[in-house]
Design an enzyme around this catalytic site. Sequence first.
Site, PDB file in Angstrom:
ATOM      1  N   ASN A 288       9.254  19.817  -2.941  1.00 52.85           N
ATOM      2  CA  ASN A 288       8.864  19.456  -1.577  1.00 52.85           C
ATOM      3  C   ASN A 288       8.021  20.517  -0.886  1.00 52.85           C
ATOM      4  O   ASN A 288       7.400  20.224   0.128  1.00 52.85           O
ATOM      5  CB  ASN A 288      10.105  19.149  -0.734  1.00 52.85           C
ATOM      6  CG  ASN A 288      11.193  20.171  -0.911  1.00 52.85           C
ATOM      7  OD1 ASN A 288      11.676  20.386  -2.021  1.00 52.85           O
ATOM      8  ND2 ASN A 288      11.574  20.839   0.154  1.00 52.85           N
TER       9      ASN A 288
ATOM     10  N   GLN B 126      10.509  13.220  -3.182  1.00 51.90           N
ATOM     11  CA  GLN B 126       9.062  13.368  -2.961  1.00 51.90           C
ATOM     12  C   GLN B 126       8.241  12.520  -3.919  1.00 51.90           C
ATOM     13  O   GLN B 126       7.094  12.193  -3.630  1.00 51.90           O
ATOM     14  CB  GLN B 126       8.654  14.847  -3.113  1.00 51.90           C
ATOM     15  CG  GLN B 126       9.224  15.766  -2.053  1.00 51.90           C
ATOM     16  CD  GLN B 126       8.647  15.509  -0.671  1.00 51.90           C
ATOM     17  OE1 GLN B 126       7.586  14.903  -0.511  1.00 51.90           O
ATOM     18  NE2 GLN B 126       9.351  15.968   0.351  1.00 51.90           N
TER      19      GLN B 126
ATOM     20  N   SER C 175      14.727   8.603  -0.987  1.00 45.08           N
ATOM     21  CA  SER C 175      14.913   8.354   0.450  1.00 45.08           C
ATOM     22  C   SER C 175      13.808   7.460   0.983  1.00 45.08           C
ATOM     23  O   SER C 175      12.650   7.596   0.586  1.00 45.08           O
ATOM     24  CB  SER C 175      14.833   9.667   1.246  1.00 45.08           C
ATOM     25  OG  SER C 175      16.017  10.402   1.144  1.00 45.08           O
TER      26      SER C 175
ATOM     27  N   HIS D 274      12.496   7.463   4.112  1.00 47.83           N
ATOM     28  CA  HIS D 274      11.553   8.031   5.098  1.00 47.83           C
ATOM     29  C   HIS D 274      10.493   8.942   4.491  1.00 47.83           C
ATOM     30  O   HIS D 274       9.591   9.386   5.203  1.00 47.83           O
ATOM     31  CB  HIS D 274      12.320   8.768   6.208  1.00 47.83           C
ATOM     32  CG  HIS D 274      12.924  10.072   5.806  1.00 47.83           C
ATOM     33  ND1 HIS D 274      12.394  11.285   6.185  1.00 47.83           N
ATOM     34  CD2 HIS D 274      13.993  10.358   5.051  1.00 47.83           C
ATOM     35  CE1 HIS D 274      13.133  12.262   5.698  1.00 47.83           C
ATOM     36  NE2 HIS D 274      14.109  11.730   5.011  1.00 47.83           N
TER      37      HIS D 274
ATOM     38  N   CYS E 194      13.605  29.672   9.385  1.00 47.73           N
ATOM     39  CA  CYS E 194      14.450  30.390  10.331  1.00 47.73           C
ATOM     40  C   CYS E 194      15.908  30.131   9.977  1.00 47.73           C
ATOM     41  O   CYS E 194      16.355  28.990   9.985  1.00 47.73           O
ATOM     42  CB  CYS E 194      14.190  29.903  11.748  1.00 47.73           C
ATOM     43  SG  CYS E 194      12.499  30.198  12.255  1.00 47.73           S
TER      44      CYS E 194
END
Length: 400
Positions: A152, A180, A200, A202, A327
Amino acid sequence: MEPIYLDNHATTRVDPRVLEEMLPYFTREYGNAASRTHPFGWRAQEALERARREVEGAIGEGKDSVVYNSGTTETDNLAIAGVAEALRERGNHLVTTAIEHHAVLDAARSLEKRGFAVTYLRPDRTGRIGEEAVASAITDRTILVSVMMANNEIGTLNPVDRIARVARERGVLFHTDAAQAAGKVRIDVEEMGIDLLSLSGHKVYGPKGIGALYTRRRNPLVRLEPLFYGGGHERGLRPGTPNVPGAVALGAALRIACADMDGEAARIRGLRDRLHLAIAGGLEGVVRNGHSEESLPGSLNLSFDGVPGEALIISLKDIAVSSGSACTSTSVEPSYVLRAIGVSAEMAHASVRFGIGRFNTEDEIDRAAAHVVETVSRLREMAGSRAGRRQRVAQAGGGG
Ligand SMILES: *Cc1c(COP(=O)(O)O)cnc(C)c1O
């Protein structure tokens, strides 16, 4: 102004054709597919099964090999924990890779806490996992090999057919995360020897929160311990009232993607190469991360030499992209995928993931390229003049 959307690895816009097909299942055909006593339930059940045939068609496999669930995170967890639990008498070792999605890595780590051993294979410089590495990692205690079909972050495609063959020769099940890849590259689980597969909606122009798990039904029959209990829906592998609109949308999304897979891949690859050429033509010190051939059509991951990573991603305001920094709660870490393929921490921070998709246009690509060239040039000038000033101050300070 809305930024240009170039983050199609993160998620995709729902195709209007998909939305149109799913809408009646919210309003008119809202029955519970598990209701066996009236037409509302029967029609919902028919829609669920029609869509299942479409999902199975998209991965080249026959009837009732697919169950619906919430998506790849759930399927990755189910494949790993479910196989481990079902086969714990046989062995306690798994083989996977250092560049899997967190859904696989975190599921594997949780097994390590419960007495399983996990081998995390390192990819080569392009992000590929070789079948030889898989072969030498398998032991007599290995019960599952899990290697993603397409990464990904960098888009690199793995030789899953050869990896699956190696696993099969040793009697080990093979799982692949195809979130992907599904709908973007040709998949045939039978021909490729895949035993379990995750996808998936989406990521392929369908809605969020719907996905599917493929499990092989013969040669061998894959047995799994479910994650949840309660009602026996979806062969007991995913109990709970079925998400009929989501399933209809997943089937439609995959059918549409497969109907024109080559045409769409060629168009998107053309846009990707156009973006790459324009950026590399306008700037020096641009390095592509990943594989130049064995790659998803819409993937482009670039590092920009001599640009501070945080400044880069903050300054690219006109485009929606992802950066090579993640992060965590305490710090900003360089991408573990880029680090695993040997990219320096500095170049990983200064990287951008472009994800081109079905709805991007040539005009958007040209504007995005111009924006990147302009922004990187400006940041380099600023960094250069700051470095120059520091040097002059140091020299003026004398003695130095
Ligand atoms: C997006 C993605 C996932 C997670 O999918 P969800 O639909 O968010 O559960 C897992 N693996 C890969 C490779 C992905 O790209």
